[in-house]
Motif scaffolding. Structure first.
Motif, short mmCIF file in Angstrom:
data_model
loop_
_atom_site.label_atom_id
_atom_site.label_comp_id
_atom_site.label_asym_id
_atom_site.label_seq_id
_atom_site.Cartn_x
_atom_site.Cartn_y
_atom_site.Cartn_z
N ILE A 1 0.85 -1.20 0.00
CA ILE A 1 0.00 0.00 0.00
C ILE A 1 0.89 1.24 0.00
O ILE A 1 0.64 2.22 -0.71
N PHE A 2 1.97 1.19 0.79
CA PHE A 2 2.92 2.31 0.89
C PHE A 2 3.51 2.62 -0.48
O PHE A 2 3.59 3.78 -0.90
N VAL A 3 3.90 1.57 -1.20
CA VAL A 3 4.57 1.79 -2.49
C VAL A 3 3.58 2.32 -3.54
O VAL A 3 3.99 2.89 -4.56
N CYS A 4 2.28 2.18 -3.26
CA CYS A 4 1.26 2.74 -4.16
C CYS A 4 1.37 4.26 -4.25
O CYS A 4 0.86 4.87 -5.19
N VAL B 1 9.27 10.03 0.11
CA VAL B 1 10.61 10.26 0.69
C VAL B 1 10.84 9.29 1.85
O VAL B 1 11.90 8.68 1.98
N HIS B 2 9.80 9.13 2.69
CA HIS B 2 9.94 8.24 3.85
C HIS B 2 10.15 6.80 3.39
O HIS B 2 10.97 6.07 3.96
N PHE B 3 9.42 6.40 2.35
CA PHE B 3 9.55 5.04 1.83
C PHE B 3 10.99 4.80 1.33
O PHE B 3 11.59 3.76 1.58
N CYS B 4 11.52 5.81 0.64
CA CYS B 4 12.89 5.70 0.13
C CYS B 4 13.89 5.58 1.28
O CYS B 4 14.85 4.80 1.21
N ILE B 5 13.66 6.35 2.34
CA ILE B 5 14.58 6.30 3.50
C ILE B 5 14.51 4.91 4.15
O ILE B 5 15.53 4.32 4.49
N VAL B 6 13.29 4.38 4.27
CA VAL B 6 13.11 3.05 4.87
C VAL B 6 13.86 2.00 4.04
O VAL B 6 14.60 1.17 4.57
N TYR B 7 13.70 2.07 2.73
CA TYR B 7 14.37 1.11 1.84
C TYR B 7 15.89 1.25 1.91
O TYR B 7 16.60 0.26 1.99
N LEU B 8 16.36 2.50 1.87
CA LEU B 8 17.80 2.73 1.89
C LEU B 8 18.41 2.24 3.21
O LEU B 8 19.46 1.59 3.22
N ALA B 9 17.73 2.54 4.32
CA ALA B 9 18.22 2.09 5.62
C ALA B 9 18.22 0.57 5.70
O ALA B 9 19.16 -0.05 6.22
N LEU C 1 19.81 -5.18 -3.88
CA LEU C 1 19.94 -4.20 -4.97
C LEU C 1 18.69 -3.33 -5.10
O LEU C 1 18.79 -2.12 -5.32
N LEU C 2 17.55 -3.95 -4.94
CA LEU C 2 16.30 -3.17 -5.04
C LEU C 2 16.24 -2.12 -3.94
O LEU C 2 15.94 -0.95 -4.20
N GLU C 3 16.54 -2.54 -2.71
CA GLU C 3 16.44 -1.60 -1.59
C GLU C 3 17.48 -0.48 -1.69
O GLU C 3 17.22 0.66 -1.32
N LEU C 4 18.65 -0.82 -2.21
CA LEU C 4 19.70 0.21 -2.34
C LEU C 4 19.41 1.17 -3.48
O LEU C 4 19.70 2.36 -3.40
N SER C 5 18.84 0.65 -4.55
CA SER C 5 18.69 1.50 -5.75
C SER C 5 17.33 2.19 -5.83
O SER C 5 17.17 3.12 -6.61
N PHE C 6 16.38 1.75 -5.04
CA PHE C 6 15.01 2.28 -5.16
C PHE C 6 14.97 3.80 -5.03
O PHE C 6 14.32 4.48 -5.81
N SER C 7 15.71 4.32 -4.05
CA SER C 7 15.63 5.75 -3.77
C SER C 7 16.09 6.62 -4.93
O SER C 7 15.55 7.70 -5.14
N PHE C 8 17.09 6.16 -5.70
CA PHE C 8 17.52 7.01 -6.81
C PHE C 8 16.93 6.60 -8.15
O PHE C 8 17.07 7.30 -9.14
N LEU C 9 16.26 5.44 -8.20
CA LEU C 9 15.60 5.08 -9.46
C LEU C 9 14.12 5.42 -9.46
O LEU C 9 13.49 5.53 -10.49
N CYS C 10 13.55 5.56 -8.26
CA CYS C 10 12.11 5.81 -8.21
C CYS C 10 11.72 6.98 -7.32
O CYS C 10 10.61 7.49 -7.41
N GLY C 11 12.64 7.41 -6.49
CA GLY C 11 12.29 8.41 -5.48
C GLY C 11 12.27 9.84 -5.97
O GLY C 11 11.77 10.71 -5.28
N THR C 12 12.78 10.09 -7.15
CA THR C 12 12.81 11.48 -7.63
C THR C 12 11.96 11.60 -8.89
O THR C 12 11.52 10.63 -9.45
N GLY D 1 8.80 12.49 -11.33
CA GLY D 1 7.34 12.50 -11.26
C GLY D 1 6.74 11.38 -10.47
O GLY D 1 5.54 11.29 -10.36
N GLY D 2 7.56 10.51 -9.91
CA GLY D 2 7.01 9.43 -9.10
C GLY D 2 6.62 8.21 -9.92
O GLY D 2 6.02 7.30 -9.42
N GLY D 3 7.00 8.18 -11.15
CA GLY D 3 6.67 7.04 -11.99
C GLY D 3 7.64 5.90 -11.78
O GLY D 3 8.39 5.88 -10.83
N GLY D 4 7.66 4.96 -12.60
CA GLY D 4 8.60 3.87 -12.43
C GLY D 4 8.55 2.96 -13.61
O GLY D 4 8.77 1.80 -13.51
#
Lengths: 72, 193
Positions: free
Chosen positions: A27-30, B108-116, B177-188, B190-193
């Protein structure tokens, strides 16, 4: 990336038994899905449901009308 | 307060509130009460606090900032019904700075959680040796060992060492790899992916 993240949490939910946590993370990633995409999806679903609902409503109204005539 | 009757009454009150908030009824009020309820559960039931509770509290907080019930909610249906009754056109949902800000905070919070999470995995020796997933996937208190399909899969994988190692290594690499890269591949952007 969103799909990969969903896949990761689906795996965690299925293989590690952390279903509620995985559901919450999905849900968060949504929040990364653009609002236009969500709006398009909702419009598509409601567009398909509306004729069905209105047909069911019309049928129910007709049935009620018929019952009313019978009772008179 | 230790009276069981009041505890049950409060519990039911919070549960009903949570249900109403999920449906988007009086969202501003039920949202705030839901957050207070969730926070109270976390503060009073330390032994059951889990990652889920932490993530839920984060989300609930941001849902208070944004206009959560603005579009897909009972509040919106009531708003449309009132307008129809008054003979007015359907009210438009205006773009909102608060909504944008709340969604951005979530991202932003989701990216921080993933990166941490990703960087903390790099510090764990089991993630480097490839045993991290074994410890969870073969742990009866976590994994669904009572599920015959799951047990069959684990046994089938374990029969071939190379298959087991490949499966585990791919999954470890994928997670890290997903958790490390998520913040710079998806966090900035328009929020797409």
């Amino acid at each position: 990336m969103i799909c990969f993240s969903v896949l990761l949490h689906l795996g965690i939910g299925l293989f590690m038994g952390l279903t509620t946590f995985s559901l919450m993370m999905m849900i968060f990633v949504c929040s990364f899905i653009p609002p236009e995409t969500i709006q398009r999806a909702v419009t598509a679903v409601t567009g398909r449901l509306r004729p069905l609902l209105s047909a069911a409503g019309a049928k129910a109204a007709e049935q009620k009308k018929g019952e009313l005539v019978m009772s008179q | 307060m230790t009276d069981p009757t009041w505890i049950v009454a409060l519990h039911v009150f919070f549960l009903v509130n949570m249900l109403l908030f999920s449906a988007g009824f009086l969202t501003r009020f039920t949202g705030a009460i839901t957050w207070i309820g969730a926070m109270s559960y976390v503060q009073r039931a330390n032994s059951t606090v889990f990652g889920l509770d932490t993530m839920m509290l984060i989300l609930l907080l941001y849902l208070q900032i944004g206009p959560s019930g603005a579009r897909y909610s009972i509040d919106r249906l009531i708003e449309k019904w009132r307008a129809r009754r008054a003979g007015l056109p359907e009210p438009v949902v205006e773009p909102s700075y608060a909504a944008n800000f709340a969604v951005r905070l979530m991202q932003v919070h989701f990216c921080i959680v993933y990166l941490a999470s990703g960087t903390s995995k790099l510090l764990g020796s089991t993630w480097w040796s490839g045993q991290a997933l074994n410890l969870v996937m073969l742990n009866a208190s976590f994994a669904p060992m009572d599920n015959p399909a799951y047990l069959w899969l684990m046994k089938s994988l374990a029969k071939h060492r190379w298959l087991w190692e490949t499966f585990m290594s791919i999954n470890i690499l994928f997670s890290v790899l997903l958790e490390l890269s998520f913040s710079f591949l998806c966090g900035t952007g328009g929020g797409g992916g």
